[in-house]
Design an enzyme around this catalytic site. Structure first.
Site, PDB file in Angstrom:
ATOM      1  N   HIS A 120       0.807  -1.215   0.000  1.00 26.99           N
ATOM      2  CA  HIS A 120       0.000   0.000   0.000  1.00 26.99           C
ATOM      3  C   HIS A 120       0.845   1.272   0.000  1.00 26.99           C
ATOM      4  O   HIS A 120       1.890   1.350   0.631  1.00 26.99           O
ATOM      5  CB  HIS A 120      -0.944   0.004   1.203  1.00 26.99           C
ATOM      6  CG  HIS A 120      -0.245  -0.093   2.527  1.00 26.99           C
ATOM      7  ND1 HIS A 120       0.265   0.993   3.189  1.00 26.99           N
ATOM      8  CD2 HIS A 120       0.049  -1.174   3.301  1.00 26.99           C
ATOM      9  CE1 HIS A 120       0.816   0.608   4.322  1.00 26.99           C
ATOM     10  NE2 HIS A 120       0.710  -0.715   4.417  1.00 26.99           N
ATOM     11  N   ASP A 121       0.363   2.240  -0.752  1.00 28.49           N
ATOM     12  CA  ASP A 121       0.909   3.609  -0.772  1.00 28.49           C
ATOM     13  C   ASP A 121       2.290   3.716  -1.405  1.00 28.49           C
ATOM     14  O   ASP A 121       2.940   4.761  -1.280  1.00 28.49           O
ATOM     15  CB  ASP A 121       0.932   4.206   0.643  1.00 28.49           C
ATOM     16  CG  ASP A 121      -0.438   4.176   1.295  1.00 28.49           C
ATOM     17  OD1 ASP A 121      -1.362   4.807   0.764  1.00 28.49           O
ATOM     18  OD2 ASP A 121      -0.595   3.497   2.330  1.00 28.49           O
ATOM     19  N   GLY A 165       5.121  -1.018   2.690  1.00 35.46           N
ATOM     20  CA  GLY A 165       4.300   0.157   2.451  1.00 35.46           C
ATOM     21  C   GLY A 165       5.090   1.443   2.341  1.00 35.46           C
ATOM     22  O   GLY A 165       6.171   1.585   2.919  1.00 35.46           O
TER      23      GLY A 165
END
Length: 256
Positions: A119-120, A137
């Site tokens: 994520h991200d 992440g």
């Protein structure tokens, strides 16, 4: 062509000449732009946008919920650029609210088998990640970087443009642009001269970057005096100034 066994939610948006292979699943909020190809048994869910001519191979997972205990089902996104190649068993997750809400992959990237993008993460253009490379992440990777197979990158780490990371490395600190790094934990091994030449940099620029790297990583100077000396000698070389800016903006510390 859409195979009759594919499961496509009526809410999905499909462009022209999209190919979806057998037993693949396309979720309600997915956007597949023109000439995207999805291989057999792949799953594309969440708020995922895949841009033109990207090819997704078999058994790939895109747009699933992030592996973050704080995620509560928010409509965060995954955006994949044009002409990317995403090979078998790769997994890319949507972002989190705390991380800005978007996981992004640029144009012309190649993510090989079993690559994981958490994520991200923010990936630039023309990045290559070899088999089994893994990003935690919030990782940022600059244009034309090359990540070796089975390499693990710690969360919030930045890897600069045209960097080359050797296989089976563990990257826990930032890697400056144009550098080569390898090991567990990784250390800088030199300048990615071959990568710079392939990207069209002049020999004069490569020479300046190599001199700057020697001052930063091989001299007896501490980091701040080394940066001052690099600025004094190479204030007019934009690629060296990119390295300086990268160093000055690091929050995790620099791989040395």
């Amino acid at each position: 062509m859409i195979h009759p066994t594919a499961v496509i939610d009526p809410g999905a948006q499909l462009g022209q000449e999209v190919h979806i292979g057998p037993y693949s699943v396309i979720g309600a909020h997915v956007v597949l732009k023109d000439r995207v190809k999805i291989g057999a048994h792949s799953v594309v869910e969440g708020h995922t946008v895949i841009d033109e001519e990207t090819q997704v191979y078999h058994f790939v997972s895109l747009g699933q919920a992030p592996q973050d205990l704080h995620y509560a089902g928010e409509p965060t996104r995954l955006e994949i650029g044009k002409r990317c190649l995403i090979r078998e068993y790769a997994s890319l997750h949507v972002g989190t609210v705390a991380g800005g809400g978007i996981t992004r992959v640029g144009n012309d990237c190649m993510l090989m088998c079993y690559v994981h993008v958490a994520h991200d993460c923010q990936l630039g253009d023309r990045i290559i990640m070899a088999n089994g490379a893994t990003l935690a992440g919030h990782v940022e990777i600059g244009d034309m970087a090359n990540i070796g197979g089975l390499t693990a990158v710690h969360q919030f780490v930045r890897i600069g443009r045209n960097a080359f990371i050797g296989g089976a490395s563990a990257i826990s600190m930032d890697v400056v642009p144009f550098a080569m790094a390898a090991g567990n934990r990784a250390s800088i091994t030199g300048v990615n001269v071959i990568g710079m030449r392939r990207s069209g940099f002049s020999e004069e620029v490569i020479k300046a970057v190599r001199k700057a790297h020697r001052l930063i990583f091989q001299s007896n100077l501490r980091l701040e005096p080394a940066i001052e000396e690099v600025n004094r000698q190479f204030s007019d070389v934009s690629q060296v100034q990119l390295v300086v800016k990268f160093l000055q903006s690091s929050t995790r510390g620099i791989c040395r």
